[in-house]
Design a protein around this motif. Structure first.
Motif, mmCIF file in Angstrom:
data_model
loop_
_atom_site.group_PDB
_atom_site.id
_atom_site.type_symbol
_atom_site.label_atom_id
_atom_site.label_comp_id
_atom_site.label_asym_id
_atom_site.label_seq_id
_atom_site.Cartn_x
_atom_site.Cartn_y
_atom_site.Cartn_z
ATOM 1 N N ILE A 54 0.989 -1.183 0.069
ATOM 2 C CA ILE A 54 0.091 -0.009 -0.086
ATOM 3 C C ILE A 54 0.794 1.262 0.084
ATOM 4 C CG2 ILE A 54 -0.128 -0.022 2.647
ATOM 5 C CD1 ILE A 54 -2.912 1.098 2.407
ATOM 6 N N ALA A 55 0.575 2.208 -0.669
ATOM 7 C CA ALA A 55 1.291 3.336 -0.791
ATOM 8 C C ALA A 55 0.340 4.714 -1.084
ATOM 9 C CB ALA A 55 2.401 3.367 -2.130
ATOM 10 N N ALA A 56 0.926 5.764 -0.393
ATOM 11 C CA ALA A 56 0.126 7.184 -0.548
ATOM 12 C C ALA A 56 1.392 8.201 -0.549
ATOM 13 C CB ALA A 56 -0.853 7.263 0.671
ATOM 14 N N ASP A 57 1.024 9.439 -1.549
ATOM 15 C CA ASP A 57 1.962 10.472 -1.602
ATOM 16 C C ASP A 57 1.781 11.297 -0.288
ATOM 17 O OD1 ASP A 57 0.484 12.855 -2.211
ATOM 18 O OD2 ASP A 57 -0.254 11.424 -3.477
ATOM 19 N N ASN A 58 3.004 12.114 0.024
ATOM 20 C CA ASN A 58 2.901 12.733 1.239
ATOM 21 C C ASN A 58 2.516 14.152 1.122
ATOM 22 O OD1 ASN A 58 4.051 10.536 2.285
ATOM 23 N ND2 ASN A 58 6.236 11.234 2.099
ATOM 24 N N LEU A 59 1.798 14.592 -0.118
ATOM 25 C CA LEU A 59 1.243 15.965 -0.106
ATOM 26 C C LEU A 59 -0.171 16.126 0.290
ATOM 27 C CD1 LEU A 59 1.866 18.729 -1.494
ATOM 28 C CD2 LEU A 59 0.421 17.652 -3.695
ATOM 29 N N ALA A 60 -0.220 17.366 1.129
ATOM 30 C CA ALA A 60 -1.579 17.854 1.605
ATOM 31 C C ALA A 60 -2.048 19.080 0.874
ATOM 32 C CB ALA A 60 -1.632 17.911 3.241
ATOM 33 N N SER A 61 -2.873 19.294 0.096
ATOM 34 C CA SER A 61 -3.114 20.279 -0.838
ATOM 35 C C SER A 61 -4.161 21.279 -0.173
ATOM 36 C CB SER A 61 -3.558 19.964 -2.198
ATOM 37 O OG SER A 61 -2.782 19.246 -2.844
#
Length: 264
Positions: A54-61
């Motif tokens: 499982i993977a998720a990028d580290n950006l919060a917009s």
């Protein structure tokens, strides 16, 4: 009319009485929690023969602004489970730092040798989401729960309506449109899971994160990956892994007909 500067255009209170502001007040309570401001995009997950990646990028917009570049949207819960969240960051923080932390503390406090497994965590989260939906105050997230349960890899999702769904390949956000078709080429059904190695699953998820970085304006090339392995019944987490880009990130654009000096 009251022509004093501080109340231009208003009727005079001493003649007509105090001005009635009731028509300015909404009939419903404030719903600030129903307007997600800082959000995270896709979470991608795939089963393989022996676990889940499982993977998720580290950006919060913040709207369209890439505001926070170090927001990790994966959380390890107990010894068998990783939860990934897309959607509103404040609701995610409530789930990660309050709801799930309290759940783990209550479970471990008994010290009876029993540990939360992925199916337990998923059942709890799906009921929390459905309960908040029934209160008309939903948590604006899509959650992916990956783990190991009863000797098998476990992967399922729930959303702000409490809808539950399980599949060998799942993604939330923009990844539901871009990443799931790529993952289904590798794993079209549950029977195919036994044929997928750990390395092949990692490669497929990395490819999806690369495609999302190129195609999703709310994603970044910094992401967190977790590998839930059933070999030792533990969760192995690799933090802040970079997408493998070309030396010049957009060099492939030169090969597109109509780009730059190329003649169509």
């Amino acid at each position: 009319m009251n022509h004093l500067p501080e109340a231009w255009g208003r009727p005079r209170d001493d003649v007509y009485g105090a001005y009635d502001h009731s028509h300015l007040r909404p009939s419903m309570p404030n719903q600030h929690t129903q307007e997600p401001i800082v959000t995270g995009t896709s979470v991608v997950a795939l089963k393989y023969n022996g676990g889940v990646v499982i993977a998720a990028d580290n950006l919060a917009s913040y709207g369209s602004l890439a505001r926070f570049s170090n927001m990790e949207r994966l959380k390890q819960v107990g010894t068998h489970t990783v939860v990934g969240a897309s959607g509103d960051i404040s609701d995610m923080q409530y789930l990660f730092d309050t709801a799930l932390e309290d759940l783990v503390i209550k479970e471990e406090y008994q010290n009876d040798g029993h540990h939360l497994r992925a199916k337990h965590v998923y059942s709890y989260l799906s009921r929390v989401m459905y309960h908040r939906r029934n209160k008309f105050d939903p948590l604006w997230n899509v959650l992916l729960v990956a783990g190991w349960d009863d000797g098998k890899p476990f992967l399922a999702s729930t959303d702000l309506l409490g809808t539950t769904f399980s599949a060998p390949a799942l993604a939330s956000g923009f990844g539901a449109s871009l990443a799931v078709p790529l993952l289904r080429r590798v794993c079209p059904d549950e029977e195919s899971v036994a044929k997928i190695s750990r390395e092949r699953a990692i490669e497929a998820v990395e490819e999806c994160m690369k495609v999302l970085f190129y195609r999703d304006a709310r994603s970044t090339n910094k992401y967190t990956m977790a590998i839930v392995s059933g070999e030792d019944n533990k969760v192995d987490i690799e933090w802040k892994k970079d997408v493998e880009l070309q030396k010049q990130s957009w060099k492939f654009a030169e090969e597109i007909r109509g780009y730059g000096a190329q003649i169509v």
